[in-house]
Design an enzyme around this catalytic site. Structure first.
Site, PDB file in Angstrom:
ATOM      1  N   HIS A  21     -40.236 -22.414   8.708  1.00  0.00           N
ATOM      2  CA  HIS A  21     -39.580 -24.080   9.056  1.00  0.00           C
ATOM      3  C   HIS A  21     -41.020 -24.848   9.467  1.00  0.00           C
ATOM      4  O   HIS A  21     -41.698 -24.004   9.831  1.00  0.00           O
ATOM      5  CB  HIS A  21     -38.570 -23.962   9.791  1.00  0.00           C
ATOM      6  CG  HIS A  21     -38.657 -23.354  10.733  1.00  0.00           C
ATOM      7  ND1 HIS A  21     -39.603 -24.371  12.252  1.00  0.00           N
ATOM      8  CD2 HIS A  21     -38.545 -22.182  11.459  1.00  0.00           C
ATOM      9  CE1 HIS A  21     -39.876 -23.557  13.316  1.00  0.00           C
ATOM     10  NE2 HIS A  21     -39.478 -22.112  13.049  1.00  0.00           N
ATOM     11  N   GLU A  96     -33.506 -17.012  12.607  1.00  0.00           N
ATOM     12  CA  GLU A  96     -34.009 -16.411  13.869  1.00  0.00           C
ATOM     13  C   GLU A  96     -33.158 -15.682  14.513  1.00  0.00           C
ATOM     14  O   GLU A  96     -32.188 -15.352  14.803  1.00  0.00           O
ATOM     15  CB  GLU A  96     -35.041 -17.542  14.127  1.00  0.00           C
ATOM     16  CG  GLU A  96     -35.922 -16.963  15.879  1.00  0.00           C
ATOM     17  CD  GLU A  96     -36.902 -15.806  15.337  1.00  0.00           C
ATOM     18  OE1 GLU A  96     -36.970 -14.998  14.686  1.00  0.00           O
ATOM     19  OE2 GLU A  96     -38.268 -16.512  14.839  1.00  0.00           O
TER      20      GLU A  96
END
Length: 229
Positions: A21, A96
């Site tokens: 990202h 994550e």
């Protein structure tokens, strides 16, 4: 007699372009994010636009998948718009690592405020982190399984996945059967995996940020290294 394989005998594979990202304010402030949900900052949005422009010039993609956390989903939506992909498929398995008691703290503060969790986080034993955090083995199991399923749906096609630094390290470790390379996986880096129909993984491209020459990348931002989050 030539015994070379015919094209029909060669293994078929999915080509999966995995993108970290774009940058967040928490990356820039070196705050552990984990499953907490900050948005992209202005630089992160510019990074997403630039990587999307790069990908739009490549052979067509069949689909785009993303972690459901905002920093990944926003990056993925920018890529989808520029690459002409109709929708982003969100999957929490691409999140994550959950960092338990460390989430929302800087690494420096966590050493003082949550010493047990800090020690587990830095341990080479891949332990769970106190406060509901995941072990690296738990992270590995969910993200490797997720990408394998995506690959099997797209044999013979190219797809994009947008995810996080910790996830990328576990995917790389699975592909090469070793600990991931040292060094940082920068925001919006391009990493390409080939996954064959028989389940073999190969790393084709790793950590490519050549598209960020004009926008830049914050080299001291937190995340993307071996202590990712």
């Amino acid at each position: 007699m030539d015994s070379a394989s015919s094209p029909e005998d060669l293994p078929r594979f999915a080509e999966i372009v995995v993108i970290r990202h774009g940058e967040t304010a928490w990356n820039a402030s070196r705050i552990l994010q984990g499953h907490l949900d900050p948005e992209l900052n202005e630089i992160g949005r510019k990074q997403a636009i630039v990587v999307a422009g790069r990908l739009s010039k490549e052979p067509k993609f069949a689909a785009i998948y993303s972690s459901d956390l905002k920093r990944a989903a926003e990056t993925a939506n920018i890529i989808a718009d520029i690459c002409g992909l109709p929708e982003v498929v969100l999957d929490s398995s691409l999140r994550e690592r959950h960092l338990g008691d460390l989430q929302g703290l800087t690494l420096r503060d966590s050493a003082k405020l949550k010493p047990e969790a800090y020690k587990k986080f830095l341990s080479s034993k891949r332990d769970e982190i106190p406060g509901g955090g995941e072990s690296l083995d738990q992270l590995n199991e969910r993200c490797v399984s997720c990408m394998q399923k995506i690959a099997m749906k797209h044999i013979g096609e190219r797809v994009i996945i947008v995810t996080h630094g910790g996830v990328l390290r576990e995917l790389h470790g699975h592909a090469v059967s070793a600990q991931s390379k040292d060094g940082k996986i920068h925001n919006t880096s391009v990493n390409v995996f080939l996954v064959s129909e028989c389940g073999d993984w190969t790393v084709k491209t790793w950590g490519d940020i050549s598209h960020l020459q004009e926008v830049g990348v914050l080299t001291n931002a937190f995340g993307g290294d071996k202590n990712s989050g």
